[in-house]
Design a protein around this motif. Sequence first.
Motif, short mmCIF file in Angstrom:
data_model
loop_
_atom_site.label_atom_id
_atom_site.label_comp_id
_atom_site.label_asym_id
_atom_site.label_seq_id
_atom_site.Cartn_x
_atom_site.Cartn_y
_atom_site.Cartn_z
N CYS A 85 21.09 -10.83 84.19
CA CYS A 85 19.90 -10.42 84.96
C CYS A 85 19.19 -9.27 84.26
CB CYS A 85 20.29 -10.00 86.37
SG CYS A 85 20.85 -11.34 87.42
N ARG A 86 19.96 -8.33 83.77
CA ARG A 86 19.39 -7.16 83.09
C ARG A 86 18.62 -7.59 81.84
NH1 ARG A 86 21.09 -3.31 79.22
NH2 ARG A 86 20.37 -1.20 79.71
N GLU A 87 19.21 -8.48 81.05
CA GLU A 87 18.54 -8.95 79.83
C GLU A 87 17.23 -9.65 80.15
OE1 GLU A 87 21.35 -11.51 77.98
OE2 GLU A 87 22.80 -9.92 77.53
N ILE A 88 17.27 -10.53 81.16
CA ILE A 88 16.07 -11.30 81.52
C ILE A 88 14.96 -10.39 82.02
CG2 ILE A 88 15.19 -12.93 83.24
CD1 ILE A 88 17.76 -14.52 82.89
N LEU A 89 15.30 -9.42 82.85
CA LEU A 89 14.28 -8.51 83.39
C LEU A 89 13.66 -7.64 82.29
CD1 LEU A 89 16.02 -7.42 86.71
CD2 LEU A 89 13.92 -8.76 86.51
N MET A 90 14.49 -7.14 81.40
CA MET A 90 13.97 -6.27 80.34
C MET A 90 13.09 -7.04 79.36
SD MET A 90 17.22 -3.74 79.61
CE MET A 90 16.27 -2.58 78.64
N ASN A 91 13.47 -8.28 79.06
CA ASN A 91 12.70 -9.07 78.10
C ASN A 91 11.42 -9.63 78.72
OD1 ASN A 91 14.61 -8.66 76.10
ND2 ASN A 91 15.79 -10.48 76.66
N SER A 92 11.50 -10.01 79.98
CA SER A 92 10.35 -10.64 80.62
C SER A 92 9.31 -9.63 81.06
CB SER A 92 10.81 -11.47 81.81
OG SER A 92 9.73 -12.11 82.42
N LEU A 93 9.76 -8.51 81.63
CA LEU A 93 8.83 -7.51 82.16
C LEU A 93 8.54 -6.39 81.16
CD1 LEU A 93 10.21 -7.12 85.80
CD2 LEU A 93 8.46 -8.68 84.96
N LEU A 94 9.27 -6.41 80.04
CA LEU A 94 9.13 -5.35 79.03
C LEU A 94 9.37 -3.97 79.63
CD1 LEU A 94 5.99 -6.71 77.12
CD2 LEU A 94 8.41 -7.06 76.57
N VAL A 95 10.42 -3.89 80.44
CA VAL A 95 10.81 -2.59 81.02
C VAL A 95 11.95 -2.01 80.19
CG1 VAL A 95 10.06 -3.12 83.35
CG2 VAL A 95 12.36 -3.77 82.63
N ASP A 96 12.22 -0.72 80.39
CA ASP A 96 13.19 -0.02 79.56
C ASP A 96 14.54 0.20 80.23
OD1 ASP A 96 11.15 0.34 77.62
OD2 ASP A 96 10.38 2.04 78.77
N TYR A 97 14.61 0.01 81.55
CA TYR A 97 15.83 0.42 82.25
C TYR A 97 16.07 -0.52 83.43
CZ TYR A 97 19.05 3.56 84.82
OH TYR A 97 20.11 4.10 85.48
N VAL A 98 17.25 -1.14 83.48
CA VAL A 98 17.67 -1.95 84.62
C VAL A 98 19.14 -1.64 84.91
CG1 VAL A 98 18.06 -4.28 85.52
CG2 VAL A 98 16.07 -3.83 84.06
N GLN A 99 19.41 -1.19 86.11
CA GLN A 99 20.79 -0.87 86.50
C GLN A 99 21.04 -1.34 87.93
OE1 GLN A 99 23.32 0.14 84.81
NE2 GLN A 99 22.26 0.59 82.88
N PHE A 100 22.34 -1.50 88.26
CA PHE A 100 22.75 -1.94 89.60
C PHE A 100 23.68 -0.87 90.17
CE2 PHE A 100 22.00 -5.50 86.82
CZ PHE A 100 21.13 -6.29 87.55
N VAL A 101 23.30 -0.29 91.31
CA VAL A 101 24.02 0.85 91.86
C VAL A 101 24.38 0.56 93.32
CG1 VAL A 101 23.94 3.33 92.34
CG2 VAL A 101 22.73 2.39 90.35
N GLU A 102 25.61 0.90 93.69
CA GLU A 102 26.01 0.80 95.10
C GLU A 102 25.71 2.14 95.77
OE1 GLU A 102 30.13 0.26 97.65
OE2 GLU A 102 29.90 -0.88 95.78
N PRO A 103 24.90 2.14 96.82
CA PRO A 103 24.53 3.42 97.45
C PRO A 103 25.73 4.08 98.12
CG PRO A 103 23.79 1.57 98.79
CD PRO A 103 24.32 0.98 97.51
#
Length: 679
Positions: A166-184
Amino acid sequence: MSNDPRQLNILLIEDNDEHADIIMRHLRRIESMSLDVVRESLLTKGLQRLAETRYDAVLLDLHLPDSTFLETLPRVGKVASETPVIVLSSLDDRGSTIKAAQEGASDFLNKAHLSSELLARTILSSIERKESEIKIKHQLHQTAQLSELSQFALNEVNVEKVKLRCREILMNSLLVDYVQFVEPPQSGKDILAQRVTDDGVPFLFGELNFLGMAEQKDSLLKLGLKSGINVVITSKDAEIPPIVMLVYDHRDRTFKYDEIEFVKAVANILSSVVTHAYLEKLLQQKIESLKQAHQKKDEFLATLSHELRTPLNIITGYLEIIRETQPDSEEYFNAMSIIDSNLKIETRLIGEILDMSRIITGKMKLDLSFYALDDMIDSSIESLSLAMAAKKIHLEMHVAPNLGRMWGDRDRMRQVIWNLVSNAVKFTPPEGRVKIFANKVNDLFEFSIEDNGVGIKEENQSDVFNRFWQEDAAITRQHMGLGLGLGIVRHIVELHGGTVEVFSAGRGKGAKFTIRVPIQQVRAVESAPVEKPSEEPKPLANRNLQGLHLLAIDDSEDSLNLLQHLLKKSGATVEGTSNPQQGLDMAKKDGYDVIICDIGMPVLDGYSLIQELRNWEEQKGMPSTSAIALTAYVGQEDIDRALSVGFQAHMAKPLNLPLLKQKIIELAPGDSSLPAAQP
């Protein structure tokens, strides 16, 4: 609505100065757009411009000094694939127009027919078509990525690997720099728990501070991330912890609608994977639990077989000794004593199994009354005095004086005390020590028993009250039993509204069991206190049954013959039958003082038999013949039903002859003060 002209950057690549001047004049006359036009006469210079600057449109002549007619358009397309290219030509050639479109041109204009209006319309339509083309192409690409991600998620059970994809797809498709998954943190989970999520669909969450993630927000700012999306992934199952998906970029950008929808679609796939993984984990836990339960069942059945067969084996063996021994010999009496002892063991084991069955099915009920705590404790411990004496166990009693009375089920609480004391005696070594404490603490009856026996491992102490559980269930174990006693203790105590606990410092360091039960339970208004004797009724002196006419009904020939033999030996006249219907007919024809009837019989059970007899007696206006249910159905519901259909008494198998004789004498009509048996 704003009427400001649209700001556009246009690149003109034209080597002919005259043509370039004409085109520039037309462009300057366009009032609907504010154009910033840059002209280059060579393709290489134009390509350099496209590599360095973003242009809204390119006006391109195909005949250039440094490029051939066929090469020009493809070379521009490689550098500026997302910029609309309008081909300008001096030729009015339809074939060239088609070829230009095939090579990627947005439009084709003949220089001889140019006008400001035509240029403006062509530039705008080319830009709109290119934007639509890019959008559709991007959507198709995202759809393909989502399809690939869905397929990957279907085949991958590892949630962390799906997160990475998911992280790879989001960064490549949206050209964003940071994707992380955090439990609050827990505070954030509490906030999310208040949000109604009927479908479990991921949703956007604006402010991280509200989720207790201020520290996470500060970390994002320190990394220089300026804009982002927070997507919360929850589930309809409250047991699955929420996840916050952080999608951030160093640019100060506004995420478009289609980008947000793409992020939510990725989150939705991840949500399905998380839910599936959680359910898969639950399924594996259930399977493991079933395996353990199956193993425990097998262990219990093996233990049950062993525990039931051991007394039977002893009884069978000593019956053989009796057959070969003189009735008045010491060996004969020893054999009889051992048989009697093992019969009691067998009866107790069967009683435990029946009690556990009632607990599992929710049919265990309390017979409430007032009773004296002192007497209940004394009678429970007295019955184990021989066992303690045999092991030379030193007993210390710390029982508070005048404990008073308690509202509850005396027999069941006696069972609790007996089980706890019996357990301590079993696991205490010879010449060991057992301490008993009993007191009233506030409104609670508190009973503790402490021993210096084998003790219990710390990790096993939470399991000791589970049914069928034994710390040592191996075939080589030293202490026998079914592992039901403490489970029964817990259930009875909890039925009384109490608690039970255990403490042990570890193996070899003894154990302490404590129960706390409310002394006065709240009861229904219509329930009247019932006084019970502090002790079980003791059999009368050995009275004979001379002069009594009895009817025995039991479908088991052996049970019937045994019952007739014992009652006749006590002086009664006894008739019997193993056919229930025949028994009913006999009861109607002949006058009997007392009927002793089994319950579980084929075709006509004991309940139906007595009920039919009572109906017949009522129709004839005859007095009811006294009847005793002698049965292996010994639950409280069985007792209640027997009394409700017309039995005057209920007695459990195996047969207790002295008590049966006493009950017969009590129920026999007329003068029951029969002569005592002569020694």
